[in-house]
Write an enzyme that holds these catalytic residues in place. Structure first.
Site, mmCIF file in Angstrom:
data_model
loop_
_atom_site.group_PDB
_atom_site.id
_atom_site.type_symbol
_atom_site.label_atom_id
_atom_site.label_comp_id
_atom_site.label_asym_id
_atom_site.label_seq_id
_atom_site.Cartn_x
_atom_site.Cartn_y
_atom_site.Cartn_z
ATOM 1 N N ASP A 1 0.814 -1.212 0.000
ATOM 2 C CA ASP A 1 0.000 0.000 0.000
ATOM 3 C C ASP A 1 0.847 1.261 0.000
ATOM 4 O OD1 ASP A 1 -2.597 -0.506 -0.446
ATOM 5 O OD2 ASP A 1 -3.303 0.012 1.555
ATOM 6 N N ASP B 1 -11.278 -6.116 10.244
ATOM 7 C CA ASP B 1 -11.273 -7.575 10.355
ATOM 8 C C ASP B 1 -12.400 -8.069 11.257
ATOM 9 O OD1 ASP B 1 -10.063 -6.288 12.462
ATOM 10 O OD2 ASP B 1 -8.076 -7.103 12.050
#
Ligand SMILES: *[C@@H]1O[C@H](CO)[C@@H](O)[C@H](O)[C@H]1NC(C)=O
Ligand SMILES: CC(=O)N[C@H]1CO[C@H](CO)[C@@H](O)[C@@H]1O
Length: 727
Positions: free
Chosen positions: A136, A449
């Site tokens: 990223d 998550d």
């Protein structure tokens, strides 16, 4: 009926535990009863303080009940690799492995590639393994490191296979120098030395590129992928990059023994300032799409870049759950715990997560499965992509072979071009896809998550928690107080955010037909943040009242004192026993209690306030603690188990002020011990817990001591608290 591929066992000693829990519960009821029936008359001193105590104790009682869900009947799982091998041989499904990294400065590329190499070297048919690195940061340094690793893998993988190397992260393996093969034939030592030299040279090249910040011109000419960085791009603004560094289908690319290698792909999704990138969830979703045109395996393993594989059989271990004939089709994901290799013996910052790993997640497993904690987790691709559970669901374990066939027949670069189109910012916006909501990981939550796992449970799936004796994944824990506080702030804020959103486990989970204890288990973390207020109250008000001579607890001679003493003693003795059982030391437990206080009064308080501000549409407070990579001095103090303050962060004012206030109150109390017994004990324990804080404020001279402005500010606050007549 065929034999199961895994067994489920109950933890022992549950009857005893339940007896303990029932007596504590009765104690809590009695104590609340006393609180409610002995409120001081209006107008008399201490009425407000008393009502506050009632509210705090109501909360603690409620939260204690919530935490019982995971302690009621924890289970553990055992897998049978021999049965898996006997039944399936090498006819196993393809597996995609996603490694996520975000920033080459805080996550050094040499560390990232050690993790990548450890997962490439799984004891698994290499033609069925596909490793994706999501960068990223979009950094050429990371790409360069991965390119180096793709060459080194040709030596590393055969070496691992031939000598049964463990662990298969070269960094971790070579760090334990006693693993040097001594008794093997001489060429073994020779080979060990030559592979080690290759690894050291590679690491040196990667680190030196990272130091200078660019890759040498002559290296750039060696792979077409480097040209992606020709047009000065930044980490926040760049086109999508997909580079297949090792094509597992290409017979021409083999290791130095002629075996195929796992496919290795570098992915940096497109970043544009005008599009929100959704952090790790956005990166994972891009990976799911990119991998769908290259390998499309039915199983996806997700690991963070600092968590290497410590056991080369872990994929087979996880498949024992998925491939089990009886209940395998219900399982959406298999979660492994986070283990750390750089904890100190007594766990100064309470980071071992031992109790969460060994008690709480096992407890959740009995009610429908553990949370998805973002790393060390095997997913079914289909559930990650939003499928609901149905009883007749049957997995297509050959999934992926078709895509791989197609990929093999495409001309050079065609697959990459297709994959790139799926990694653009516009993809999720233009196509009006439901990515980030019903498909893939959920957006808009700092613990993407956990919320994704909750949604999967609500779609009817179960998950499984596997915690083998030898850790499957090993990472690095925060090594400074600042990093620890920051990490817990993020966790508590994210989980509380879920709790107050429409995804609240008690509401969303109910609709999804998850069981009540499962919802309670999720709420343990969801309610971390609001714990801050009653804890702060309990750590401040009884001590202040002690100084001012206002009693808040029954006298020593009153029978009502019994439930207070019993609950406090029983709960803490149990918690110490639990910590010892999980492998902590007694001192580690004590340190954990200190960190419990520190976390609740800083991280959770900030998490609470920020979530409230956020839901009122106000801006966040911003967290000032900086989490930098620690220097040598700090590392030494960490090893000596000294608390690290150092930087002047406002959060420390709370820690220092609470500690100082209790010290002053204990020293200045002018009260009879029999009337104030509980208050004196409470204040005394708080003072003992805070001894390292006093040392940091008044004794230590090193750079990690409490900065003087913080001490000064805390003295100011304490003086204020003493002169203002609250109660
Ligand atoms: C990692 O694996 C090694 C064996 O290779 C084992 O000795 C060690 O205990 C494992 N690490 C953890 C944290 O369990
Ligand atoms: C990566 C990292 O920070 N590793 C450290 C973990 O802690 C040990 C000491 O306990 C250090 O030696 C490592 O360098």
């Amino acid at each position: 009926m065929e034999e199961r591929l895994f067994a489920t066992e109950k933890h022992g000693g549950r009857a005893l535990y339940r007896l303990h829990a029932v007596t504590v519960f009765l104690g809590i009821c009695l104590l609340l009863c006393y609180r409610a029936t002995h409120v001081p008359a209006a107008g008399s001193g201490g009425r407000a303080a008393w009502l506050g105590m009632l509210a705090a104790e109501l909360w603690f009682g409620f939260y204690w009940v919530i935490t019982q869900s995971v302690r009621w009947c924890p289970i553990r799982r055992r897998t049978f690799h021999d049965r898996l091998a006997a039944r399936f041989g090498e006819r196993l499904p393809c597996v995609d492995i996603f490694v996520c990294t975000a920033d080459p400065r805080s996550e050094p590329p040499s560390l990232v590639v050690a993790t990548v190499l450890s997962v490439m070297a799984y004891n698994y048919p290499p033609a069925k393994l596909n490793v994706y690195l999501s960068d990223d940061g979009g950094s050429i340094l990371t790409f360069y490191a991965l390119w180096e690793a793709s060459a080194f893998a040709k030596h590393w993988l055969p070496f691992c296979r031939r000598y049964g190397v463990e662990p298969r992260s070269p960094a971790a393996y070579f760090a334990q120098s006693d693993e040097k093969p001594r008794h093997d034939p001489p060429h073994a030592l020779q080979e060990w030395t030559s592979v080690k030299n290759l690894y050291d040279e590679m690491t040196e090249r990667i680190d030196s590129a990272a130091r200078t910040g660019n890759v040498p011109e002559e290296t750039r000419a060696k792979h077409k992928g480097f040209s992606e960085w020709d047009t000065g791009i930044t980490s926040k603004d760049h086109h999508p990059i997909v580079q297949i560094l090792i094509d597992g289908k290409d017979k021409a690319v083999a290791d130095n023994e002629g075996n195929v290698l796992p496919t290795l792909v570098y992915v940096a999704r497109e970043k544009r300032p005008q599009y929100h990138h959704n952090f790790k969830a956005g990166a994972m979703n891009a990976l799911i799409r990119v991998s769908s045109v290259i390998s499309n395996s039915p199983i996806i393993l997700n690991v963070d870049c600092d968590m290497y594989s410590n056991n080369s059989d872990t994929i087979r271990d996880a498949l024992c759950f998925f491939l089990d004939e009886e209940t395998g089709h219900r399982i959406a994901f298999v979660q492994y715990p986070q283990n750390y290799n750089n904890l100190t013996k007594n766990n100064i910052y309470g980071n071992s997560l031992n109790v969460i790993n060994q008690v709480e997640l096992s407890g959740l497993d009995a009610w429908g499965g553990p949370l998805y904690i973002g790393t060390g987790c095997f997913h079914r691709r289909e559930t990650l992509c939003g499928r609901r559970f149905t009883e007749d669901y049957k997995e297509d374990w050959d999934r992926g072979t078709k895509e791989q066939q197609q990929h093999r027949h495409r001309v050079d670069g065609e697959t990459e071009a297709k994959a790139k189109s799926l990694a653009t910012c516009a993809y999720e916006h233009d196509d009006d896809t439901r990515w980030g909501d019903e498909v893939g990981l959920k957006y808009g939550c700092s613990v993407e998550d956990v919320i994704t796992g909750l949604a999967i449970h609500c779609r009817g799936w179960e998950s499984v928690y596997s915690n083998p004796a030898r850790a499957a994944f090993v990472g690095v824990a925060p090594t400074t107080l600042a990093q620890t506080i920051l990490q817990h702030k993020r966790w508590s804020e994210g989980n509380f955010g879920i709790f107050v959103s429409r995804y609240c486990p008690f509401v969303f989970g109910r609709r999804g037909k998850t069981r009540l204890p499962h919802q309670m288990g999720y709420s343990i973390y969801g309610l971390w943040a609001p714990n801050s207020l009653p804890t702060l109250y309990y750590a401040v008000v009884p001590s202040l009242c002690l100084l001012k001579g206002t009693p808040l607890f029954p006298e020593l001679t009153s029978p009502w004192i019994a439930p207070f003493v019993y609950v406090a003693v029983a709960k803490n003795v149990y918690s110490a026993w639990e910590a010892l059982w999980c492998g902590d030391t007694l001192r580690g437990w004590w340190n954990g209690q200190r960190m419990w206080l520190v976390r609740r009064t800083t991280s959770y308080l900030y998490g609470f306030v920020d979530t409230v501000r956020d839901s009122l549409g106000l801006s966040k407070m911003g967290f000032v603690v900086s989490s930098k990579v620690s220097d040598e001095d700090e590392a030494k103090r960490y090893e000596q188990e000294m608390m690290e303050f150092g930087t002047a962060s406002p959060e420390y004012v709370i820690v220092a002020a609470v500690a100082l206030l209790n010290l002053v109150c204990l020293a200045g109390m002018a009260a009879a011990l029999d009337v104030f017994f509980v208050q004196v004990a409470l204040c005394g324990v708080l003072v003992l817990l805070n001894v390292p804080v006093y040392e940091a404020m008044f004794v230590r001279k090193d750079r990690g001591r409490m900065p003087f402005p913080i001490t000064l500010a805390s003295v100011g606050f304490v003086t204020l608290a003493l002169i203002v007549p609250f109660f």
